[in-house]
Write a protein that holds these residues in place. Structure first.
Motif, PDB file in Angstrom:
ATOM      1  N   ASP A  74       0.778  -1.285  -0.671  1.00  0.00           N
ATOM      2  CA  ASP A  74      -0.074  -0.300  -0.009  1.00  0.00           C
ATOM      3  C   ASP A  74       0.229   1.528  -0.009  1.00  0.00           C
ATOM      4  O   ASP A  74       1.899   1.244   0.575  1.00  0.00           O
ATOM      5  CB  ASP A  74      -1.006   0.081   1.044  1.00  0.00           C
ATOM      6  N   LEU A  75       0.218   2.627  -0.437  1.00  0.00           N
ATOM      7  CA  LEU A  75       1.048   3.493  -0.489  1.00  0.00           C
ATOM      8  C   LEU A  75      -0.718   4.575   0.634  1.00  0.00           C
ATOM      9  O   LEU A  75      -0.914   4.829  -0.443  1.00  0.00           O
ATOM     10  CB  LEU A  75       1.300   3.907  -1.257  1.00  0.00           C
ATOM     11  N   GLU A  76      -0.147   5.557   1.055  1.00  0.00           N
ATOM     12  CA  GLU A  76      -1.341   5.623   1.412  1.00  0.00           C
ATOM     13  C   GLU A  76      -1.613   6.791   0.620  1.00  0.00           C
ATOM     14  O   GLU A  76      -3.098   7.279  -0.457  1.00  0.00           O
ATOM     15  CB  GLU A  76      -1.160   6.939   2.587  1.00  0.00           C
ATOM     16  N   PRO A  77      -1.054   7.893   0.090  1.00  0.00           N
ATOM     17  CA  PRO A  77      -1.905   8.846  -0.905  1.00  0.00           C
ATOM     18  C   PRO A  77      -1.723   8.520  -2.248  1.00  0.00           C
ATOM     19  O   PRO A  77      -2.361   9.066  -2.882  1.00  0.00           O
ATOM     20  CB  PRO A  77      -0.851  10.028  -1.622  1.00  0.00           C
ATOM     21  N   SER A  78      -1.912   6.626  -2.371  1.00  0.00           N
ATOM     22  CA  SER A  78      -2.076   6.457  -4.187  1.00  0.00           C
ATOM     23  C   SER A  78      -3.983   6.390  -4.172  1.00  0.00           C
ATOM     24  O   SER A  78      -4.484   5.657  -3.299  1.00  0.00           O
ATOM     25  CB  SER A  78      -1.400   5.057  -4.075  1.00  0.00           C
ATOM     26  N   GLY A  79      -4.269   6.495  -5.157  1.00  0.00           N
ATOM     27  CA  GLY A  79      -5.435   6.144  -5.441  1.00  0.00           C
ATOM     28  C   GLY A  79      -5.353   5.004  -5.372  1.00  0.00           C
ATOM     29  O   GLY A  79      -7.382   3.990  -5.948  1.00  0.00           O
ATOM     30  N   ASN A  80      -5.065   4.010  -6.347  1.00  0.00           N
ATOM     31  CA  ASN A  80      -5.432   3.191  -7.026  1.00  0.00           C
ATOM     32  C   ASN A  80      -5.420   1.949  -5.442  1.00  0.00           C
ATOM     33  O   ASN A  80      -6.461   1.052  -5.578  1.00  0.00           O
ATOM     34  CB  ASN A  80      -4.484   2.751  -7.774  1.00  0.00           C
ATOM     35  N   CYS A  81      -4.679   2.189  -4.644  1.00  0.00           N
ATOM     36  CA  CYS A  81      -4.427   1.592  -3.464  1.00  0.00           C
ATOM     37  C   CYS A  81      -5.906   2.138  -2.283  1.00  0.00           C
ATOM     38  O   CYS A  81      -6.303   0.986  -1.655  1.00  0.00           O
ATOM     39  CB  CYS A  81      -3.176   2.035  -2.280  1.00  0.00           C
ATOM     40  N   TYR A  82      -5.813   3.890  -2.843  1.00  0.00           N
ATOM     41  CA  TYR A  82      -7.439   3.274  -1.683  1.00  0.00           C
ATOM     42  C   TYR A  82      -8.717   2.966  -2.435  1.00  0.00           C
ATOM     43  O   TYR A  82      -9.920   2.652  -1.804  1.00  0.00           O
ATOM     44  CB  TYR A  82      -7.987   4.863  -1.746  1.00  0.00           C
ATOM     45  N   LYS A  83      -8.507   2.474  -3.701  1.00  0.00           N
ATOM     46  CA  LYS A  83      -9.752   1.768  -4.335  1.00  0.00           C
ATOM     47  C   LYS A  83      -9.641   0.855  -3.885  1.00  0.00           C
ATOM     48  O   LYS A  83     -11.215   0.184  -2.923  1.00  0.00           O
ATOM     49  CB  LYS A  83      -9.612   1.470  -5.377  1.00  0.00           C
ATOM     50  N   VAL A  84      -8.972  -0.031  -3.189  1.00  0.00           N
ATOM     51  CA  VAL A  84      -9.057  -1.098  -3.160  1.00  0.00           C
ATOM     52  C   VAL A  84      -8.635  -1.126  -1.193  1.00  0.00           C
ATOM     53  O   VAL A  84     -10.089  -1.767  -0.687  1.00  0.00           O
ATOM     54  CB  VAL A  84      -7.451  -1.648  -2.701  1.00  0.00           C
ATOM     55  N   ALA A 141      -5.947  11.148 -13.482  1.00  0.00           N
ATOM     56  CA  ALA A 141      -5.063  10.782 -12.497  1.00  0.00           C
ATOM     57  C   ALA A 141      -3.053  10.896 -12.873  1.00  0.00           C
ATOM     58  O   ALA A 141      -2.626  11.589 -11.941  1.00  0.00           O
ATOM     59  CB  ALA A 141      -4.770   9.224 -12.508  1.00  0.00           C
ATOM     60  N   ASP A 142      -3.422  11.823 -14.460  1.00  0.00           N
ATOM     61  CA  ASP A 142      -1.872  11.637 -14.340  1.00  0.00           C
ATOM     62  C   ASP A 142      -2.054  13.274 -13.853  1.00  0.00           C
ATOM     63  O   ASP A 142      -0.201  13.123 -13.922  1.00  0.00           O
ATOM     64  CB  ASP A 142      -2.084  11.646 -16.612  1.00  0.00           C
ATOM     65  N   ALA A 143      -3.164  14.189 -14.448  1.00  0.00           N
ATOM     66  CA  ALA A 143      -2.717  15.617 -13.763  1.00  0.00           C
ATOM     67  C   ALA A 143      -1.828  15.711 -12.401  1.00  0.00           C
ATOM     68  O   ALA A 143      -1.282  16.475 -11.986  1.00  0.00           O
ATOM     69  CB  ALA A 143      -3.916  16.336 -14.199  1.00  0.00           C
ATOM     70  N   ARG A 144      -3.041  15.195 -11.548  1.00  0.00           N
ATOM     71  CA  ARG A 144      -2.280  14.318 -10.475  1.00  0.00           C
ATOM     72  C   ARG A 144      -0.828  13.989 -10.146  1.00  0.00           C
ATOM     73  O   ARG A 144       0.071  14.593  -8.778  1.00  0.00           O
ATOM     74  CB  ARG A 144      -3.420  13.925  -9.691  1.00  0.00           C
ATOM     75  N   LEU A 145      -0.852  13.117 -10.752  1.00  0.00           N
ATOM     76  CA  LEU A 145       0.650  12.388 -10.904  1.00  0.00           C
ATOM     77  C   LEU A 145       1.961  13.445 -11.592  1.00  0.00           C
ATOM     78  O   LEU A 145       2.830  13.928 -10.705  1.00  0.00           O
ATOM     79  CB  LEU A 145       1.011  11.538 -11.786  1.00  0.00           C
ATOM     80  N   SER A 152      -9.683  14.776  -8.515  1.00  0.00           N
ATOM     81  CA  SER A 152      -8.887  16.025  -9.315  1.00  0.00           C
ATOM     82  C   SER A 152      -8.561  16.902  -8.676  1.00  0.00           C
ATOM     83  O   SER A 152      -7.722  17.574 -10.028  1.00  0.00           O
ATOM     84  CB  SER A 152     -10.505  16.087 -10.282  1.00  0.00           C
ATOM     85  N   HIS A 153      -8.968  18.099  -8.305  1.00  0.00           N
ATOM     86  CA  HIS A 153      -8.477  18.824  -7.552  1.00  0.00           C
ATOM     87  C   HIS A 153      -6.921  18.859  -7.204  1.00  0.00           C
ATOM     88  O   HIS A 153      -6.123  19.826  -7.485  1.00  0.00           O
ATOM     89  CB  HIS A 153      -9.181  19.869  -6.285  1.00  0.00           C
ATOM     90  N   GLU A 154      -6.374  18.432  -7.107  1.00  0.00           N
ATOM     91  CA  GLU A 154      -4.967  17.802  -7.027  1.00  0.00           C
ATOM     92  C   GLU A 154      -3.887  17.579  -7.833  1.00  0.00           C
ATOM     93  O   GLU A 154      -3.126  17.952  -8.216  1.00  0.00           O
ATOM     94  CB  GLU A 154      -4.265  16.615  -6.001  1.00  0.00           C
ATOM     95  N   GLY A 155      -4.865  17.892  -8.723  1.00  0.00           N
ATOM     96  CA  GLY A 155      -4.331  17.921 -10.720  1.00  0.00           C
ATOM     97  C   GLY A 155      -4.759  18.978 -10.895  1.00  0.00           C
ATOM     98  O   GLY A 155      -4.606  19.199 -13.027  1.00  0.00           O
ATOM     99  N   GLY A 156      -5.285  20.198 -10.483  1.00  0.00           N
ATOM    100  CA  GLY A 156      -5.223  21.614 -10.996  1.00  0.00           C
ATOM    101  C   GLY A 156      -6.419  21.467 -11.627  1.00  0.00           C
ATOM    102  O   GLY A 156      -7.149  22.288 -12.817  1.00  0.00           O
ATOM    103  N   ILE A 157      -7.209  20.605 -11.452  1.00  0.00           N
ATOM    104  CA  ILE A 157      -9.077  20.257 -12.274  1.00  0.00           C
ATOM    105  C   ILE A 157     -10.496  20.417 -11.101  1.00  0.00           C
ATOM    106  O   ILE A 157      -9.837  20.096 -10.226  1.00  0.00           O
ATOM    107  CB  ILE A 157      -9.063  19.139 -13.176  1.00  0.00           C
TER     108      ILE A 157
END
Lengths: 204, 204
Positions: free
Chosen positions: B8-18, B111-115, B168-173
């Protein structure tokens, strides 16, 4: 036998996946070519069937489905047996990992490179080729130890991943350094009922 | 109860899904943080579990599975009921279309914008924001007519698609122009057992 209709484009690897799997299942498929050059996929009636404006779209007795990977899952559940897509958690999960590879890494790699080279899409082809080298390397490593992507047998994982890998040369990427991938493509081509598509890479 | 382990990684949205889906299922989950800053995901023992070098990875009684969407499918089949993922062809096909949207359009968009913005990844952020505007527009249109992405009820389609949209807001959206999306996120947050993650967008 109910009539399956595919909204299709001949050189599309995503449409080919569906044509190939129907051929392997022995299901007749009615092809309806979509005039992408004329922009038919971006207006009615096509976008009423798929608001994403993308091919392929499958129609089957009132069911309308977008996305090639989702269509493979639908066809496997409806017309296949569990050899193509098992319903137990572990088997289905393993097949899914490769459907996602087709939808992400292969799309961003060899498929994007081909969109650039063959169809003139404006995209970062250097990034696409870098992505392609990465995913082809991972697949080569996997296929050097496994005859098939998942479960030790042909599944929809192979059908989903093969087309854009086998078409890599149309995006300027050689499969010469990847003997295990080439042997895997040869195994897929030997499946009973296999059909090809234009420019599909011919294994030596 | 067998122990589920998530790399796991806490700020990962993919981990959060699980993490979120296990919470909704009431399944305890043992979290094993992966030191991505230190490069632990690119070397042994992590790459022996996932040669792709990506989080999340799930371990469950000897089963080792990569990819967040594949893990959701596995968990639904193993611990969920068919409300989350039906096995009939039409229902499963419809859920799959949105799992593929999570893996492709949402990954290439918000997701890419946030990365780029949050984690400093070198990628074409203008393209990512353009992709984001496109997929958010399509989702807004769909959710203006549907409370849930698929089948008129909560499914793993919603779990797969929500995190990177809500972040999304973490990628400027901004999600301000998308009221139906914001209402959908609010509905997901009201599901029994819901858990949040850092920076998850708070619906007004």
């Amino acid at each position: 036998m109910a009539e399956l209709k595919l909204h299709d484009l001949e050189p599309s690897g995503n449409c080919y996946k569906v044509r190939l799997f129907c051929a392997l299942l022995g299901r007749p498929l009615n092809l309806e070519p979509v005039d992408l050059m004329g922009g038919a996929h971006k207006r009615s009636p096509f976008v009423d069937k798929n608001p994403f404006g993308q091919i392929p779209v499958l129609e089957d007795s009132g069911v309308v489905l977008r996305n090639s990977q989702a269509i493979l899952v639908y066809l496997a559940r409806k017309y296949g047996d569990e050899s193509w897509l098992p319903i137990d958690a572990t088997g289905m999960g393993e097949v899914m990992t490769w459907l996602m590879t087709a939808e992400n890494e292969i799309a961003r790699g060899p498929a994007d490179a081909r969109l650039h080279d063959k169809f003139g899409f404006k995209l970062d082809v250097h990034q696409a080729r870098e992505n392609a080298a990465h995913i082809l390397g991972l697949m080569e490593e996997h296929l050097a130890k496994n005859n098939w992507l998942a479960l030790g047998r042909p599944t929809i994982a192979d059908i989903a991943c093969m087309p854009y890998v086998a078409l890599s040369h149309e995006g300027g990427i050689s499969l010469e350094p990847f003997p295990a991938i080439r042997a895997w493509i040869t195994r897929i081509k030997a499946l009973p009922g296999f059909i090809s598509m234009p420019a599909l890479w011919d294994a030596p």
